[in-house]
Motif scaffolding. Structure first.
Motif, PDB file in Angstrom:
ATOM      1  N   GLY A  41       8.732  -2.184  -2.596  1.00 36.93           N
ATOM      2  CA  GLY A  41       9.553  -2.265  -3.792  1.00 36.93           C
ATOM      3  C   GLY A  41       8.815  -2.046  -5.090  1.00 36.93           C
ATOM      4  O   GLY A  41       9.427  -2.040  -6.146  1.00 36.93           O
ATOM      5  N   ARG A  42       7.497  -1.844  -5.033  1.00 41.22           N
ATOM      6  CA  ARG A  42       6.711  -1.628  -6.246  1.00 41.22           C
ATOM      7  C   ARG A  42       6.186  -0.196  -6.256  1.00 41.22           C
ATOM      8  O   ARG A  42       5.730   0.325  -5.239  1.00 41.22           O
ATOM      9  CB  ARG A  42       5.533  -2.604  -6.329  1.00 41.22           C
ATOM     10  N   VAL A  43       6.218   0.406  -7.438  1.00 39.17           N
ATOM     11  CA  VAL A  43       5.718   1.768  -7.571  1.00 39.17           C
ATOM     12  C   VAL A  43       4.215   1.808  -7.324  1.00 39.17           C
ATOM     13  O   VAL A  43       3.473   0.945  -7.807  1.00 39.17           O
ATOM     14  CB  VAL A  43       6.042   2.321  -8.979  1.00 39.17           C
ATOM     15  N   VAL A  44       3.761   2.796  -6.565  1.00 37.08           N
ATOM     16  CA  VAL A  44       2.334   3.025  -6.343  1.00 37.08           C
ATOM     17  C   VAL A  44       2.003   4.430  -6.832  1.00 37.08           C
ATOM     18  O   VAL A  44       2.754   5.373  -6.585  1.00 37.08           O
ATOM     19  CB  VAL A  44       1.946   2.862  -4.855  1.00 37.08           C
ATOM     20  N   THR A  45       0.866   4.563  -7.508  1.00 34.89           N
ATOM     21  CA  THR A  45       0.561   5.841  -8.169  1.00 34.89           C
ATOM     22  C   THR A  45      -0.823   6.389  -7.819  1.00 34.89           C
ATOM     23  O   THR A  45      -1.243   7.391  -8.390  1.00 34.89           O
ATOM     24  CB  THR A  45       0.650   5.675  -9.700  1.00 34.89           C
ATOM     25  N   LYS A  46      -1.531   5.762  -6.884  1.00 30.88           N
ATOM     26  CA  LYS A  46      -2.872   6.228  -6.521  1.00 30.88           C
ATOM     27  C   LYS A  46      -2.828   6.875  -5.139  1.00 30.88           C
ATOM     28  O   LYS A  46      -2.703   6.191  -4.122  1.00 30.88           O
ATOM     29  CB  LYS A  46      -3.859   5.061  -6.541  1.00 30.88           C
ATOM     30  N   ALA A  47      -2.957   8.194  -5.133  1.00 27.11           N
ATOM     31  CA  ALA A  47      -2.838   8.943  -3.875  1.00 27.11           C
ATOM     32  C   ALA A  47      -3.954   8.573  -2.902  1.00 27.11           C
ATOM     33  O   ALA A  47      -3.783   8.656  -1.687  1.00 27.11           O
ATOM     34  CB  ALA A  47      -2.854  10.434  -4.157  1.00 27.11           C
ATOM     35  N   GLY A  48      -5.106   8.151  -3.422  1.00 25.23           N
ATOM     36  CA  GLY A  48      -6.247   7.839  -2.560  1.00 25.23           C
ATOM     37  C   GLY A  48      -6.274   6.411  -2.057  1.00 25.23           C
ATOM     38  O   GLY A  48      -7.223   6.021  -1.362  1.00 25.23           O
ATOM     39  N   LEU A  49      -5.264   5.626  -2.388  1.00 22.65           N
ATOM     40  CA  LEU A  49      -5.212   4.244  -1.924  1.00 22.65           C
ATOM     41  C   LEU A  49      -5.208   4.191  -0.403  1.00 22.65           C
ATOM     42  O   LEU A  49      -4.411   4.841   0.247  1.00 22.65           O
ATOM     43  CB  LEU A  49      -3.950   3.566  -2.467  1.00 22.65           C
ATOM     44  N   ARG A  50      -6.133   3.409   0.172  1.00 25.20           N
ATOM     45  CA  ARG A  50      -6.221   3.315   1.634  1.00 25.20           C
ATOM     46  C   ARG A  50      -5.450   2.088   2.111  1.00 25.20           C
ATOM     47  O   ARG A  50      -5.582   0.990   1.545  1.00 25.20           O
ATOM     48  CB  ARG A  50      -7.681   3.241   2.088  1.00 25.20           C
ATOM     49  N   LEU A  51      -4.661   2.284   3.165  1.00 22.76           N
ATOM     50  CA  LEU A  51      -3.879   1.184   3.712  1.00 22.76           C
ATOM     51  C   LEU A  51      -3.503   1.481   5.147  1.00 22.76           C
ATOM     52  O   LEU A  51      -3.474   2.647   5.584  1.00 22.76           O
ATOM     53  CB  LEU A  51      -2.634   0.928   2.874  1.00 22.76           C
ATOM     54  N   SER A  52      -3.238   0.395   5.888  1.00 18.39           N
ATOM     55  CA  SER A  52      -2.757   0.537   7.253  1.00 18.39           C
ATOM     56  C   SER A  52      -1.319   1.049   7.227  1.00 18.39           C
ATOM     57  O   SER A  52      -0.683   1.105   6.163  1.00 18.39           O
ATOM     58  CB  SER A  52      -2.838  -0.806   7.987  1.00 18.39           C
ATOM     59  N   ASP A  53      -0.811   1.389   8.390  1.00 16.68           N
ATOM     60  CA  ASP A  53       0.531   1.961   8.484  1.00 16.68           C
ATOM     61  C   ASP A  53       1.550   1.098   7.718  1.00 16.68           C
ATOM     62  O   ASP A  53       1.800  -0.049   8.092  1.00 16.68           O
ATOM     63  CB  ASP A  53       0.930   2.048   9.953  1.00 16.68           C
ATOM     64  N   PRO A  54       2.127   1.615   6.617  1.00 13.98           N
ATOM     65  CA  PRO A  54       3.061   0.822   5.818  1.00 13.98           C
ATOM     66  C   PRO A  54       4.448   0.724   6.436  1.00 13.98           C
ATOM     67  O   PRO A  54       5.277  -0.088   5.998  1.00 13.98           O
ATOM     68  CB  PRO A  54       3.106   1.585   4.494  1.00 13.98           C
ATOM     69  N   GLU A  64      14.392  -1.070  -5.871  1.00 16.06           N
ATOM     70  CA  GLU A  64      15.469  -1.973  -6.236  1.00 16.06           C
ATOM     71  C   GLU A  64      15.206  -2.556  -7.612  1.00 16.06           C
ATOM     72  O   GLU A  64      14.091  -2.948  -7.927  1.00 16.06           O
ATOM     73  CB  GLU A  64      15.566  -3.109  -5.220  1.00 16.06           C
ATOM     74  N   LYS A  65      16.215  -2.603  -8.425  1.00 16.51           N
ATOM     75  CA  LYS A  65      16.047  -3.058  -9.801  1.00 16.51           C
ATOM     76  C   LYS A  65      15.496  -4.469  -9.883  1.00 16.51           C
ATOM     77  O   LYS A  65      14.723  -4.799 -10.761  1.00 16.51           O
ATOM     78  CB  LYS A  65      17.395  -2.989 -10.529  1.00 16.51           C
ATOM     79  N   SER A  66      15.877  -5.323  -8.944  1.00 19.81           N
ATOM     80  CA  SER A  66      15.457  -6.713  -8.996  1.00 19.81           C
ATOM     81  C   SER A  66      14.095  -6.956  -8.360  1.00 19.81           C
ATOM     82  O   SER A  66      13.620  -8.075  -8.307  1.00 19.81           O
ATOM     83  CB  SER A  66      16.495  -7.587  -8.288  1.00 19.81           C
ATOM     84  N   ALA A  67      13.464  -5.883  -7.850  1.00 17.13           N
ATOM     85  CA  ALA A  67      12.237  -6.074  -7.083  1.00 17.13           C
ATOM     86  C   ALA A  67      11.038  -6.388  -7.961  1.00 17.13           C
ATOM     87  O   ALA A  67      10.048  -6.912  -7.486  1.00 17.13           O
ATOM     88  CB  ALA A  67      11.952  -4.827  -6.249  1.00 17.13           C
ATOM     89  N   VAL A  68      11.091  -6.010  -9.226  1.00 13.67           N
ATOM     90  CA  VAL A  68       9.902  -6.093 -10.060  1.00 13.67           C
ATOM     91  C   VAL A  68      10.074  -7.074 -11.199  1.00 13.67           C
ATOM     92  O   VAL A  68      11.041  -7.014 -11.955  1.00 13.67           O
ATOM     93  CB  VAL A  68       9.552  -4.694 -10.632  1.00 13.67           C
ATOM     94  N   ALA A  69       9.152  -7.980 -11.315  1.00 11.59           N
ATOM     95  CA  ALA A  69       9.046  -8.857 -12.480  1.00 11.59           C
ATOM     96  C   ALA A  69       7.563  -9.073 -12.718  1.00 11.59           C
ATOM     97  O   ALA A  69       6.799  -9.284 -11.775  1.00 11.59           O
ATOM     98  CB  ALA A  69       9.767 -10.181 -12.242  1.00 11.59           C
ATOM     99  N   TRP A  70       7.160  -9.007 -13.952  1.00  8.64           N
ATOM    100  CA  TRP A  70       5.736  -9.002 -14.293  1.00  8.64           C
ATOM    101  C   TRP A  70       5.500 -10.117 -15.289  1.00  8.64           C
ATOM    102  O   TRP A  70       6.218 -10.242 -16.270  1.00  8.64           O
ATOM    103  CB  TRP A  70       5.423  -7.638 -14.901  1.00  8.64           C
TER     104      TRP A  70
END
Length: 331
Positions: A41-54, A64-70
């Motif tokens: 639900g959060r925007v990710v902008t780093k193409a090189g970010l390493r992660l296991s199968d999401p 979702e509009k309600s997904a983000v609060a900072w």
């Protein structure tokens, strides 16, 4: 021995390519940079970010509009800190000297404009997608105001529906606004309520006291509690809660009830005299009204949850306290 977890990791670009097999990697990289992919639900902008199968947590499209609060303090201007942000509202903490909203008479930038510039920065497209579901420009809308030389918290709406809801809370007195102030005098009671009728002068700038209900007059109600007394100087530190919220309300009511705010250039006679006399020192060396908006409490327009935000008194008021505790005379 090999680490299976590392072997299972790939870059975000790799997983995006697996999610969108018909799209070229170059295009996918552009999409990632512009904020079109979301992880949980959060925007990710780093193409090189390493992660296991999401798995299903990686999606292409609007979150979702309600997904983000900072919610953490970020300075976005020398005199403005962003305290909280979501798709409905922002809470900012302004320093003395910054206008709350734009005015026709003054060309200085305001807190509303600083926030708009930050949210609509050309580099912030991903942030706008994350919080508002679109890269379109955001228009901050004022809910209430602080005097230019009053510091503290401001609530700003980010859409018309949220603004109407928050203003309704203001009018029904469900919007909590608490201040810390330093009154030059001895309070008659440790706590109480000030009730006065106020009317703006012909210029619409300063408030005037009137005896009772009259054309153009509005009842002002302010609750106060004495937090500390600096007996040597007859100065009272007050916690003040607004019930109504008229222009200069706290300042003129404090003065009318024998506690003009330290440094107030409009409603404190001693400060007025010092300002008028060239070269005279201001009482306690304080250059503005000693008033800080310390607490805001609201019912969130969308979630309907009660939320509260707090701000510590700024450096100049901390220094004022030290002077009141140690100085022998007004200086």
């Amino acid at each position: 021995m090999t680490d299976d977890s590392n072997q299972n990791e790939k870059t975000l670009l790799d997983w995006a390519a697996q999610l969108c097999p018909d799209s070229p990697r170059k295009r996918l990289k552009e999409w990632i940079a512009s904020g079109r992919f979301c992880l949980d639900g959060r925007v990710v902008t780093k193409a090189g970010l390493r992660l296991s199968d999401p798995g299903a947590s990686l999606t292409l499209g609007t979150p979702e509009k309600s997904a983000v609060a900072w919610g953490h303090r970020k300075r976005i201007h020398p005199k403005l800190v962003l305290v909280y942000l979501d798709s409905d509202l922002a809470i900012v903490d302004k320093e003395s000297g910054l206008l709350s909203v734009p005015t026709d008479k003054q060309g200085k930038i305001s807190a509303i404009e600083v926030l708009a510039n930050y949210l609509n920065d050309s580099r912030g497209e991903a942030t706008r997608r994350s919080f508002f579901g679109s890269p379109d420009a955001v228009k901050p809308l004022p809910v209430h105001r602080l005097d230019q030389y009053t510091s503290g918290l401001l609530c700003v709406a980010l859409n018309d529906t949220a603004r109407q809801n928050l203003i309704k809370q203001l009018r029904s007195h469900d919007f909590l606004r608490e201040y810390i102030a330093y009154g030059d005098g001895d309070a008659s009671q440790p706590q109480g309520t000030w009730t006065n009728y106020l009317q703006l002068d012909e210029r619409g700038y300063n408030q005037q006291l009137v005896d009772g209900p009259a054309d153009g007059a509005t009842q002002a109600i302010t609750h106060y509690q004495v937090e500390e007394v600096f007996e040597r100087h007859h100065v009272s530190k007050l916690r003040i809660r607004l019930e109504t919220g008229l222009k200069h309300q706290i300042r003129i009511q404090a003065a009318a009830n024998g506690l003009p705010l330290v440094g107030d250039r409009i409603y404190h006679p001693s400060t007025q005299k010092a300002v008028a006399k060239k070269g005279a020192k201001l009482p306690y060396g304080f250059k503005r009204q000693a008033l800080h908006a310390a607490t805001i409490g609201i019912v969130h327009p969308s979630s309907r949850k009660k939320v509260k935000f707090q701000s510590k008194i700024p450096g100049d008021m901390q220094l004022l306290e030290e002077r009141l505790r140690t100085a022998k005379h007004k200086a």
